[in-house]
Enzyme design. Structure first.
Site, PDB file in Angstrom:
ATOM      1  N   TYR A 178       0.757  -0.994   0.013  1.00 21.49           N
ATOM      2  CA  TYR A 178      -0.061  -0.275   0.058  1.00 21.49           C
ATOM      3  C   TYR A 178       0.928   1.306  -0.272  1.00 21.49           C
ATOM      4  CZ  TYR A 178      -3.524  -3.418   1.710  1.00 21.49           C
ATOM      5  OH  TYR A 178      -4.472  -4.447   1.879  1.00 21.49           O
TER       6      TYR A 178
ATOM      7  N   HIS B  13       0.132 -12.021   1.368  1.00 20.73           N
ATOM      8  CA  HIS B  13      -0.971 -11.152   0.688  1.00 20.73           C
ATOM      9  C   HIS B  13      -1.673 -11.647  -0.600  1.00 20.73           C
ATOM     10  CE1 HIS B  13      -1.826  -6.646   0.085  1.00 20.73           C
ATOM     11  NE2 HIS B  13      -2.919  -7.388  -0.107  1.00 20.73           N
TER      12      HIS B  13
ATOM     13  N   SER C 214     -13.231  -5.198   2.256  1.00 25.51           N
ATOM     14  CA  SER C 214     -14.146  -4.544   1.576  1.00 25.51           C
ATOM     15  C   SER C 214     -15.540  -5.091   1.740  1.00 25.51           C
ATOM     16  CB  SER C 214     -13.703  -4.907   0.079  1.00 25.51           C
ATOM     17  OG  SER C 214     -12.630  -4.310  -0.524  1.00 25.51           O
ATOM     18  N   PRO C 215     -15.827  -4.732   3.403  1.00 26.26           N
ATOM     19  CA  PRO C 215     -17.217  -5.343   3.690  1.00 26.26           C
ATOM     20  C   PRO C 215     -17.883  -4.207   2.996  1.00 26.26           C
ATOM     21  CG  PRO C 215     -15.894  -4.249   5.510  1.00 26.26           C
ATOM     22  CD  PRO C 215     -15.075  -4.152   4.168  1.00 26.26           C
ATOM     23  N   LEU C 216     -17.660  -3.297   2.674  1.00 22.89           N
ATOM     24  CA  LEU C 216     -18.649  -2.254   2.281  1.00 22.89           C
ATOM     25  C   LEU C 216     -18.638  -2.216   0.674  1.00 22.89           C
ATOM     26  CD1 LEU C 216     -17.521   0.910   4.605  1.00 22.89           C
ATOM     27  CD2 LEU C 216     -19.684  -0.669   5.037  1.00 22.89           C
ATOM     28  N   GLY C 217     -18.160  -3.394   0.148  1.00 27.09           N
ATOM     29  CA  GLY C 217     -17.956  -3.495  -1.373  1.00 27.09           C
ATOM     30  C   GLY C 217     -17.184  -2.077  -2.017  1.00 27.09           C
ATOM     31  N   ARG C 218     -16.151  -1.667  -1.333  1.00 27.33           N
ATOM     32  CA  ARG C 218     -15.454  -0.474  -1.582  1.00 27.33           C
ATOM     33  C   ARG C 218     -16.278   0.698  -1.636  1.00 27.33           C
ATOM     34  NH1 ARG C 218     -13.837  -5.008  -4.333  1.00 27.33           N
ATOM     35  NH2 ARG C 218     -11.671  -5.570  -3.961  1.00 27.33           N
ATOM     36  N   GLY C 219     -17.201   0.892  -0.757  1.00 27.18           N
ATOM     37  CA  GLY C 219     -17.929   2.213  -0.813  1.00 27.18           C
ATOM     38  C   GLY C 219     -19.506   1.984  -1.445  1.00 27.18           C
TER      39      GLY C 219
HETATM   40  P1  ATR Z   1     -11.634  -1.546   1.490  1.00 27.83           P
HETATM   41  O1  ATR Z   1     -11.609  -2.677   2.382  1.00 27.83           O
HETATM   42  O2  ATR Z   1     -10.973  -1.696  -0.076  1.00 27.83           O
HETATM   43  O3  ATR Z   1     -11.261  -0.323   2.286  1.00 27.83           O
HETATM   44  P2  ATR Z   1     -14.385  -0.960   2.122  1.00 27.83           P
HETATM   45  O4  ATR Z   1     -14.181  -1.018   3.633  1.00 27.83           O
HETATM   46  O5  ATR Z   1     -15.530  -1.973   1.491  1.00 27.83           O
HETATM   47  O6  ATR Z   1     -13.323  -1.272   1.293  1.00 27.83           O
HETATM   48  O7  ATR Z   1     -14.870   0.347   1.652  1.00 27.83           O
HETATM   49  C1  ATR Z   1     -14.131   1.537   1.588  1.00 27.83           C
HETATM   50  C2  ATR Z   1     -14.689   2.650   0.911  1.00 27.83           C
HETATM   51  O8  ATR Z   1     -16.149   2.993   1.708  1.00 27.83           O
HETATM   52  C3  ATR Z   1     -13.762   3.865   1.077  1.00 27.83           C
HETATM   53  O9  ATR Z   1     -13.930   4.638  -0.073  1.00 27.83           O
HETATM   54  C4  ATR Z   1     -14.601   4.688   2.170  1.00 27.83           C
HETATM   55  O10 ATR Z   1     -14.594   6.255   1.766  1.00 27.83           O
HETATM   56  P3  ATR Z   1     -14.010   7.382   2.996  1.00 27.83           P
HETATM   57  O11 ATR Z   1     -12.803   7.425   2.865  1.00 27.83           O
HETATM   58  O12 ATR Z   1     -14.762   8.598   2.166  1.00 27.83           O
HETATM   59  O13 ATR Z   1     -14.862   6.953   4.059  1.00 27.83           O
HETATM   60  C5  ATR Z   1     -15.870   4.491   2.007  1.00 27.83           C
HETATM   61  N1  ATR Z   1     -16.684   4.481   3.359  1.00 27.83           N
HETATM   62  C6  ATR Z   1     -16.311   3.828   4.549  1.00 27.83           C
HETATM   63  N2  ATR Z   1     -17.139   3.843   5.552  1.00 27.83           N
HETATM   64  C7  ATR Z   1     -18.193   4.631   4.999  1.00 27.83           C
HETATM   65  C8  ATR Z   1     -19.499   5.276   5.432  1.00 27.83           C
HETATM   66  N3  ATR Z   1     -19.794   5.085   6.694  1.00 27.83           N
HETATM   67  N4  ATR Z   1     -20.280   5.829   4.589  1.00 27.83           N
HETATM   68  C9  ATR Z   1     -19.798   6.191   3.333  1.00 27.83           C
HETATM   69  N5  ATR Z   1     -18.577   5.654   2.695  1.00 27.83           N
HETATM   70  C10 ATR Z   1     -17.968   4.977   3.698  1.00 27.83           C
END
Ligand code: ATR
Length: 330
Positions: A57, A126, A205-210
């Site tokens: 990273y 990784h 990526s539990p938030l599907g990358r946002g």
């Molecule tokens: P990764 O594991 O790859 O980081 P993720 O956790 O699924 O992926 O999602 C990360 C993304 O969700 C980031 O782009 C983050 O953006 P910010 O840095 O602007 O927060 C976004 N994200 C995380 N938490 C969020 C929330 N509560 N509401 C909106 N966006 C969020």
């Protein structure tokens, strides 16, 4: 605070940790260093003690950032980092995966130096080096445990078979793989293997990358300088993106009924899938961090879960571009 153990290591962490990647690379420009350090301190103050980074990273920048932020606070944090993928230091291009002991020794010394510590709590391979038996790589990592340089071993995006073979050499405390309402392909293989070997899943990526937070729309897509807008992210490509946004509406509807944020529904779903599951949502913003930590208080009903469980099969687009999928479930 919801606390869970990483495998059977005796290392307990907040089940909602912090994925730090986006502070340095891949989701647009790096966060200003002062702001990033402030966010990391806010996370510690908010009860987060599981911080996830990797050698690749920002090619060391992310580890350096954590090292600076955690100076004098080492006893408050569990640091997870990863090694294996190689990059061209001039262009940043990915050049492969090297699971040799020599590469591991180079990487671990860099990580220890950048993180300003004498030990790494959880050290992951990784991506798998498919030119080399996993026994060789994990055997080398086991030496680092003996030497006190790392406390526990993890693998990222490994298959069920790799997990079992690796665990026969040294206990595998954790698998770090993508897992979310939209990404459930690990359920059949790796997740079952983890139960057998007593390892934890660290869901990235539990938030599907946002995408699952509901913040994106046809009019508001990630910018140009972003991994999600390139050829690497089929789910964000034109056509698939619009179809997937329609699925996100189901998550936002459930969130509205609970009067919570869609991100909290997405995280509650992940954590509800098993006692051995931890997650590390990534964020660069204190407000989003607070929302994410609040997910521990959200309880989904059986009906909510049934509705959410229908979505993964309808998602359009692979998790990564075809070429990168070769190193998934490996
Ligand atoms: P990764 O594991 O790859 O980081 P993720 O956790 O699924 O992926 O999602 C990360 C993304 O969700 C980031 O782009 C983050 O953006 P910010 O840095 O602007 O927060 C976004 N994200 C995380 N938490 C969020 C929330 N509560 N509401 C909106 N966006 C969020």
């Amino acid at each position: 605070m919801l606390t869970r153990e990483i495998g059977h290591t005796g290392i307990f962490v907040n089940a909602i940790g912090l994925g730090c990647m986006g502070l340095s690379e891949f989701y647009g420009p790096a966060t200003d260093k002062t702001d990033a350090i402030k966010l990391l301190h806010t996370a510690i103050e908010g009860g987060v003690n599981h911080f996830d980074t990797a050698e690749m990273y920002g090619m060391g920048a992310n580890e350096r950032l954590l090292g600076e932020a955690f100076e004098g606070k080492r006893d408050k944090v569990v640091i997870a980092t990863k090694w294996g993928p190689t990059r061209d230091l001039e262009t940043g291009a990915f050049t492969g995966v090297d699971g040799s002991e020599a590469n591991m020794r180079r990487a671990v010394e860099n990580s220890l130096k950048f993180l300003r510590t004498d030990h790494i709590d959880l050290y992951y391979m990784h991506r798998m080096d498919q030119t080399r038996p996993i026994e060789e790589t994990v055997g080398a990592m086991a030496k680092l445990v003996e030497e006190g340089k790392i406390r526990a071993i993890g693998l990222s995006e490994a298959s069920a078979e790799t997990l079992r073979r690796a665990n026969a050499v040294h206990p595998i405390a954790a698998l770090q793989s993508e897992y979310s309402i939209f990404s459930r392909d690990i359920e059949d293989g790796p997740l079952k293997a983890l139960e057998d070997i007593g390892g934890s899943l660290v869901a990235y990526s539990p938030l599907g990358r946002g995408m699952l937070t509901g913040r994106y729309s046809r009019e508001n897509k990630p910018g140009e300088m972003d991994f999600r807008s390139g050829a690497y992210s089929p789910r964000w490509a034109e056509g698939a993106f619009e179809a997937n946004l329609a699925l996100v509406d189901e998550i936002t509807a459930i969130a509205a009924a609970h009067k919570v944020n869609a991100a909290q529904i997405a995280l509650a779903w992940v954590l509800g899938r098993g006692e051995n599951i931890l997650t590390i949502p990534g964020t660069t913003k204190a407000a989003n961090l607070a929302v994410n930590l609040g997910a521990a208080e959200v309880t989904l009903s059986a009906d909510d879960i049934a509705r959410l469980d229908t979505l993964a099969d309808k998602v359009q687009g692979l998790r990564y571009a075809e070429a990168q999928m070769a190193s998934i479930n490996a």
